[in-house]
Write a protein that holds these residues in place. Structure first.
Motif, short mmCIF file in Angstrom:
data_model
loop_
_atom_site.label_atom_id
_atom_site.label_comp_id
_atom_site.label_asym_id
_atom_site.label_seq_id
_atom_site.Cartn_x
_atom_site.Cartn_y
_atom_site.Cartn_z
N MET A 1 -8.79 -2.13 13.61
CA MET A 1 -9.23 -2.19 12.21
C MET A 1 -10.35 -3.21 12.04
O MET A 1 -11.25 -3.03 11.22
CB MET A 1 -8.04 -2.53 11.30
CG MET A 1 -7.04 -1.42 11.18
SD MET A 1 -7.73 0.11 10.50
CE MET A 1 -7.91 -0.34 8.77
N ALA B 1 -1.36 1.98 15.96
CA ALA B 1 -2.63 1.31 16.28
C ALA B 1 -2.66 -0.15 15.82
O ALA B 1 -3.66 -0.83 16.02
CB ALA B 1 -3.78 2.07 15.63
N ASN C 1 0.05 -11.67 1.78
CA ASN C 1 -0.32 -10.60 2.72
C ASN C 1 -1.21 -11.20 3.83
O ASN C 1 -2.42 -11.04 3.85
CB ASN C 1 -1.03 -9.47 1.99
CG ASN C 1 -1.21 -8.23 2.86
OD1 ASN C 1 -1.01 -8.29 4.07
ND2 ASN C 1 -1.61 -7.13 2.25
N SER D 1 -3.63 -8.98 6.05
CA SER D 1 -4.83 -8.51 5.34
C SER D 1 -5.84 -9.65 5.18
O SER D 1 -7.05 -9.47 5.38
CB SER D 1 -4.42 -7.95 3.98
OG SER D 1 -5.52 -7.43 3.31
N CYS E 1 -9.32 -7.57 -2.69
CA CYS E 1 -8.38 -8.31 -3.52
C CYS E 1 -7.01 -8.22 -2.86
O CYS E 1 -6.50 -7.11 -2.63
CB CYS E 1 -8.36 -7.73 -4.93
SG CYS E 1 -9.99 -7.88 -5.71
N ILE E 2 -6.44 -9.37 -2.53
CA ILE E 2 -5.29 -9.40 -1.62
C ILE E 2 -4.20 -10.31 -2.19
O ILE E 2 -4.49 -11.43 -2.64
CB ILE E 2 -5.73 -9.94 -0.23
CG1 ILE E 2 -6.92 -9.13 0.30
CG2 ILE E 2 -4.57 -9.90 0.75
CD1 ILE E 2 -7.50 -9.67 1.60
N LEU F 1 0.84 -1.19 0.00
CA LEU F 1 0.00 0.00 0.00
C LEU F 1 0.88 1.25 0.00
O LEU F 1 1.92 1.27 0.67
CB LEU F 1 -0.83 -0.04 1.30
CG LEU F 1 -1.98 0.90 1.48
CD1 LEU F 1 -3.11 0.50 0.52
CD2 LEU F 1 -2.50 0.81 2.92
C1 LIG Z 1 -4.22 -5.40 7.02
C2 LIG Z 1 -4.09 -4.47 8.23
C3 LIG Z 1 -4.98 -3.25 8.01
C4 LIG Z 1 -4.56 -5.22 9.48
O1 LIG Z 1 -4.39 -4.36 10.60
P1 LIG Z 1 -4.42 -4.96 12.09
O2 LIG Z 1 -4.20 -3.88 13.05
O3 LIG Z 1 -3.51 -6.14 12.13
O4 LIG Z 1 -5.90 -5.51 12.14
P2 LIG Z 1 -6.84 -5.82 13.37
O5 LIG Z 1 -7.46 -4.57 13.85
O6 LIG Z 1 -7.78 -6.87 12.91
O7 LIG Z 1 -5.89 -6.38 14.50
C5 LIG Z 1 -5.58 -7.77 14.49
C6 LIG Z 1 -4.66 -8.11 15.64
O8 LIG Z 1 -5.19 -7.54 16.83
C7 LIG Z 1 -5.37 -8.58 17.80
N1 LIG Z 1 -6.52 -8.19 18.61
C8 LIG Z 1 -6.42 -7.69 19.85
N2 LIG Z 1 -7.64 -7.39 20.31
C9 LIG Z 1 -8.51 -7.72 19.33
C10 LIG Z 1 -9.92 -7.63 19.21
N3 LIG Z 1 -10.66 -7.15 20.21
N4 LIG Z 1 -10.51 -8.02 18.06
C11 LIG Z 1 -9.77 -8.51 17.04
N5 LIG Z 1 -8.41 -8.62 17.11
C12 LIG Z 1 -7.79 -8.22 18.24
C13 LIG Z 1 -5.54 -9.83 16.96
O9 LIG Z 1 -5.24 -10.99 17.71
C14 LIG Z 1 -4.54 -9.59 15.88
O10 LIG Z 1 -3.23 -9.80 16.36
P3 LIG Z 1 -2.18 -10.73 15.58
O11 LIG Z 1 -1.88 -9.98 14.30
O12 LIG Z 1 -1.03 -10.81 16.50
O13 LIG Z 1 -2.89 -12.02 15.32
C15 LIG Z 1 -2.60 -4.03 8.46
O14 LIG Z 1 -1.81 -5.17 8.61
C16 LIG Z 1 -2.04 -3.18 7.33
O15 LIG Z 1 -2.25 -1.97 7.30
N6 LIG Z 1 -1.29 -3.82 6.41
C17 LIG Z 1 -0.60 -3.07 5.34
C18 LIG Z 1 -1.53 -2.49 4.32
C19 LIG Z 1 -2.31 -3.57 3.59
O16 LIG Z 1 -1.87 -4.69 3.45
N7 LIG Z 1 -3.52 -3.18 3.10
C20 LIG Z 1 -4.40 -4.10 2.42
C21 LIG Z 1 -3.94 -4.42 1.04
S1 LIG Z 1 -4.95 -5.74 0.35
#
Ligand SMILES: CC(C)(COP(=O)(O)OP(=O)(O)OC[C@H]1O[C@@H](n2cnc3c(N)ncnc32)[C@H](O)[C@@H]1OP(=O)(O)O)[C@@H](O)C(=O)NCCC(=O)NCCS
Length: 187
Positions: A113, A107, A141, A144, A136-137, A45
């Motif tokens: 998220m 965050a 990744n 995601s 679409c991933i 991204l």
């Molecule tokens: C994809 C992305 C947005 C996910 O963000 P994230 O912060 O990991 O997502 P979540 O909010 O679901 O958090 C998940 C994590 O929080 C934890 N968590 C803690 N409390 C939680 C709750 N109440 N509910 C859900 N998850 C929780 C989960 O266990 C998980 O941890 P882990 O990764 O160690 O398993 C992020 O990785 C990102 O920005 N990636 C780069 C950009 C990208 O790839 N964009 C998409 C292109 S297709």
């Protein structure tokens, strides 16, 4: 200190997050967070990380009828945790849109998220009136894929050379959810 003017624009509120539109005055916070999050976002991204690029990006989200942008903010302090956009919206017989999203480093990995995506799905299948939402991933990744899997999306298929990202055509998995699959109370 929560930004009460920003919170007043909330479109939906959950236990730990609320979602709101992009605003012009978010440029400095958004782009500073984007710069701090490059290591997390790349190579997936490339969000705007300079104020002029942010202004054009936010204007497109506000003006174009085929996309909507949502900032996911932490209820605790109002800070922008990430963003979720619904792009390529097609109405008519399709009523579908495609997700784009990113968390900011401060965050990440806290479930913010996931909650924000649930709130966006409420808008997508509620006021926006869509039937299908896809993501679409790229197959490697994993963060995601975990996000959309947790939200109830199903894997529909695989498209070789699907999107041009970071200088090359990349294979993608197509994950999607339709309105009938959404848990009661989401929309
Ligand atoms: C994809 C992305 C947005 C996910 O963000 P994230 O912060 O990991 O997502 P979540 O909010 O679901 O958090 C998940 C994590 O929080 C934890 N968590 C803690 N409390 C939680 C709750 N109440 N509910 C859900 N998850 C929780 C989960 O266990 C998980 O941890 P882990 O990764 O160690 O398993 C992020 O990785 C990102 O920005 N990636 C780069 C950009 C990208 O790839 N964009 C998409 C292109 S297709």
């Amino acid at each position: 200190m929560p930004d009460t003017r920003a919170a007043a624009t909330a479109l939906a509120t959950g236990e730990r997050t609320f979602i709101r539109p992009f605003r012009g005055e978010d440029a400095d916070e958004f782009t500073a967070s984007a710069r701090e999050s490059r290591h997390l976002h790349r190579p997936w991204l490339f969000p705007p990380d300079q104020p002029d690029a942010y202004a054009a990006y936010a204007a497109r989200l506000a003006d174009d009828r085929d996309r909507h942008g949502f900032l996911v903010c932490a209820t605790f302090d109002g800070r922008i945790a990430g963003f979720i956009n619904v792009n390529n919206i097609v109405m008519g017989a399709m009523r579908g849109g495609a997700l784009g999203y990113g968390v900011f480093a401060h965050a990440a990995g806290r479930g913010l998220m996931s909650e924000g995506l649930g709130l966006v799905m409420g808008q997508v299948f509620g006021p926006l009136g869509l039937h299908r939402l896809e993501a679409c991933i790229q197959p490697t990744n994993t963060a995601s894929i975990a996000l959309v899997r947790r939200a109830g999306f199903r894997l529909e298929g695989f498209s070789p050379d699907f999107l041009f990202i970071d200088g090359a055509w990349r294979d993608h998995e197509r994950w999607a959810i339709t309105s009938d699959m959404v848990p009661a109370g989401t929309s």
